[in-house]
Motif scaffolding. Structure first.
Motif, PDB file in Angstrom:
ATOM      1  N   GLU A   1       0.842  -1.210   0.000  1.00  0.00           N
ATOM      2  CA  GLU A   1       0.000   0.000   0.000  1.00  0.00           C
ATOM      3  C   GLU A   1       0.873   1.253   0.000  1.00  0.00           C
ATOM      4  OE1 GLU A   1      -0.718  -2.646   2.214  1.00  0.00           O
ATOM      5  OE2 GLU A   1      -2.076  -3.276   0.605  1.00  0.00           O
ATOM      6  N   LYS A   2       1.917   1.244   0.858  1.00  0.00           N
ATOM      7  CA  LYS A   2       2.791   2.407   0.928  1.00  0.00           C
ATOM      8  C   LYS A   2       3.575   2.589  -0.366  1.00  0.00           C
ATOM      9  CE  LYS A   2       3.183   2.728   5.919  1.00  0.00           C
ATOM     10  NZ  LYS A   2       4.002   2.476   7.117  1.00  0.00           N
ATOM     11  N   ALA A   3       4.016   1.480  -0.942  1.00  0.00           N
ATOM     12  CA  ALA A   3       4.744   1.559  -2.209  1.00  0.00           C
ATOM     13  C   ALA A   3       3.828   2.130  -3.296  1.00  0.00           C
ATOM     14  CB  ALA A   3       5.248   0.176  -2.606  1.00  0.00           C
ATOM     15  N   THR A   4       2.574   1.648  -3.331  1.00  0.00           N
ATOM     16  CA  THR A   4       1.601   2.145  -4.304  1.00  0.00           C
ATOM     17  C   THR A   4       1.406   3.644  -4.140  1.00  0.00           C
ATOM     18  OG1 THR A   4       0.457   0.025  -4.231  1.00  0.00           O
ATOM     19  CG2 THR A   4      -0.763   1.865  -5.170  1.00  0.00           C
ATOM     20  N   ALA A   5       1.279   4.097  -2.886  1.00  0.00           N
ATOM     21  CA  ALA A   5       1.064   5.526  -2.630  1.00  0.00           C
ATOM     22  C   ALA A   5       2.256   6.347  -3.118  1.00  0.00           C
ATOM     23  CB  ALA A   5       0.831   5.746  -1.138  1.00  0.00           C
ATOM     24  N   LEU A   6       3.466   5.843  -2.874  1.00  0.00           N
ATOM     25  CA  LEU A   6       4.671   6.562  -3.306  1.00  0.00           C
ATOM     26  C   LEU A   6       4.750   6.677  -4.826  1.00  0.00           C
ATOM     27  CD1 LEU A   6       7.434   5.189  -0.914  1.00  0.00           C
ATOM     28  CD2 LEU A   6       6.919   7.596  -1.326  1.00  0.00           C
ATOM     29  N   VAL A   7       4.463   5.571  -5.500  1.00  0.00           N
ATOM     30  CA  VAL A   7       4.540   5.579  -6.966  1.00  0.00           C
ATOM     31  C   VAL A   7       3.450   6.495  -7.538  1.00  0.00           C
ATOM     32  CG1 VAL A   7       4.372   4.162  -9.051  1.00  0.00           C
ATOM     33  CG2 VAL A   7       5.588   3.290  -7.063  1.00  0.00           C
ATOM     34  N   GLU A   8       2.270   6.406  -6.966  1.00  0.00           N
ATOM     35  CA  GLU A   8       1.146   7.259  -7.366  1.00  0.00           C
ATOM     36  C   GLU A   8       1.536   8.744  -7.252  1.00  0.00           C
ATOM     37  OE1 GLU A   8      -2.197   5.382  -7.383  1.00  0.00           O
ATOM     38  OE2 GLU A   8      -2.880   7.110  -8.537  1.00  0.00           O
ATOM     39  N   GLU A   9       2.121   9.111  -6.113  1.00  0.00           N
ATOM     40  CA  GLU A   9       2.554  10.491  -5.904  1.00  0.00           C
ATOM     41  C   GLU A   9       3.631  10.915  -6.905  1.00  0.00           C
ATOM     42  OE1 GLU A   9       2.577  10.700  -1.172  1.00  0.00           O
ATOM     43  OE2 GLU A   9       3.843  12.250  -2.086  1.00  0.00           O
ATOM     44  N   SER A  10       4.620  10.033  -7.138  1.00  0.00           N
ATOM     45  CA  SER A  10       5.689  10.379  -8.088  1.00  0.00           C
ATOM     46  C   SER A  10       5.120  10.599  -9.479  1.00  0.00           C
ATOM     47  CB  SER A  10       6.734   9.274  -8.192  1.00  0.00           C
ATOM     48  OG  SER A  10       6.881   8.589  -7.013  1.00  0.00           O
ATOM     49  N   CYS A  11       4.142   9.765  -9.849  1.00  0.00           N
ATOM     50  CA  CYS A  11       3.521   9.929 -11.171  1.00  0.00           C
ATOM     51  C   CYS A  11       2.846  11.287 -11.257  1.00  0.00           C
ATOM     52  CB  CYS A  11       2.483   8.842 -11.424  1.00  0.00           C
ATOM     53  SG  CYS A  11       3.201   7.252 -11.793  1.00  0.00           S
ATOM     54  N   LYS A  12       2.076  11.615 -10.217  1.00  0.00           N
ATOM     55  CA  LYS A  12       1.303  12.865 -10.244  1.00  0.00           C
ATOM     56  C   LYS A  12       2.208  14.079 -10.204  1.00  0.00           C
ATOM     57  CE  LYS A  12      -3.053  11.200  -8.414  1.00  0.00           C
ATOM     58  NZ  LYS A  12      -3.665  10.792  -7.164  1.00  0.00           N
ATOM     59  N   LYS A  13       3.284  14.013  -9.401  1.00  0.00           N
ATOM     60  CA  LYS A  13       4.103  15.202  -9.204  1.00  0.00           C
ATOM     61  C   LYS A  13       5.219  15.371 -10.218  1.00  0.00           C
ATOM     62  CE  LYS A  13       3.275  15.754  -4.279  1.00  0.00           C
ATOM     63  NZ  LYS A  13       3.919  15.681  -2.967  1.00  0.00           N
ATOM     64  N   LEU A  14       5.739  14.273 -10.746  1.00  0.00           N
ATOM     65  CA  LEU A  14       6.898  14.431 -11.637  1.00  0.00           C
ATOM     66  C   LEU A  14       6.790  13.674 -12.958  1.00  0.00           C
ATOM     67  CD1 LEU A  14       9.820  15.683 -11.783  1.00  0.00           C
ATOM     68  CD2 LEU A  14      10.638  13.437 -11.149  1.00  0.00           C
ATOM     69  N   LEU A  15       6.403  12.404 -12.885  1.00  0.00           N
ATOM     70  CA  LEU A  15       6.568  11.567 -14.072  1.00  0.00           C
ATOM     71  C   LEU A  15       5.564  11.853 -15.183  1.00  0.00           C
ATOM     72  CD1 LEU A  15       7.338   8.232 -12.176  1.00  0.00           C
ATOM     73  CD2 LEU A  15       8.950   9.883 -13.069  1.00  0.00           C
ATOM     74  N   ALA A  16       4.304  12.056 -14.804  1.00  0.00           N
ATOM     75  CA  ALA A  16       3.280  12.274 -15.832  1.00  0.00           C
ATOM     76  C   ALA A  16       2.788  13.714 -15.789  1.00  0.00           C
ATOM     77  CB  ALA A  16       2.113  11.327 -15.601  1.00  0.00           C
ATOM     78  N   ASN A  17       2.441  14.226 -16.932  1.00  0.00           N
ATOM     79  CA  ASN A  17       1.802  15.534 -17.029  1.00  0.00           C
ATOM     80  C   ASN A  17       0.313  15.256 -17.215  1.00  0.00           C
ATOM     81  OD1 ASN A  17       0.615  17.851 -17.899  1.00  0.00           O
ATOM     82  ND2 ASN A  17       2.116  18.315 -19.499  1.00  0.00           N
ATOM     83  N   LEU A  18      -0.445  15.409 -16.136  1.00  0.00           N
ATOM     84  CA  LEU A  18      -1.842  14.947 -16.158  1.00  0.00           C
ATOM     85  C   LEU A  18      -2.751  15.749 -17.082  1.00  0.00           C
ATOM     86  CD1 LEU A  18      -2.336  13.912 -12.445  1.00  0.00           C
ATOM     87  CD2 LEU A  18      -1.609  12.562 -14.400  1.00  0.00           C
TER      88      LEU A  18
END
Lengths: 83, 83
Positions: B54-71
């Protein structure tokens, strides 16, 4: 029949990946210190029309080898699904 | 525990994808006329250390939203596996 191919193209493990290094550094600077070993490649989706899954696989395989991936620097893998 | 995340970032379906269009055209010119609707995005793999999935999922989710993907222009999806 139409198949959707989902292709992953990644830099070879033996090669440096400057973009991945930059992203790793960026994430760590942002406080995500538990994230490491970021590697950045391409994700390609396409639709292929073929008589059978074998023929579709062969077509996607050929496209990867001839155009989509640079086999000197990259590896590819893909999955097909009927649409 | 360490998890490997496999992240796919693709241009939104509603947006033009000039790189995908160029690849579609390239493949068709090479004789692969049964291939169409190529879309090109990013595939990112990374290793994340976390106490639980769950914590790993939350971290990856946050990284996607903040840096990796342009939503505004992209969508992301990912899968995690324990390594």
């Amino acid at each position: 029949m139409k198949y959707k191919a989902n292709i992953q193209i990644m830099p070879l493990a033996a090669l440096l990946d400057p973009q991945g290094k930059a992203v790793t550094h960026g994430l760590q600077q942002m406080g995500y210190t538990t994230i490491d070993q970021v590697r950045v490649g391409k994700n390609i989706t396409l639709v292929v029309e073929a008589d059978s899954e074998e023929k579709a696989t062969a077509l996607v395989e050929e496209s990867c080898k001839k155009l989509l991936a640079n086999l000197i620097m990259e590896t590819y893998s893909f999955s097909l699904s009927l649409i």
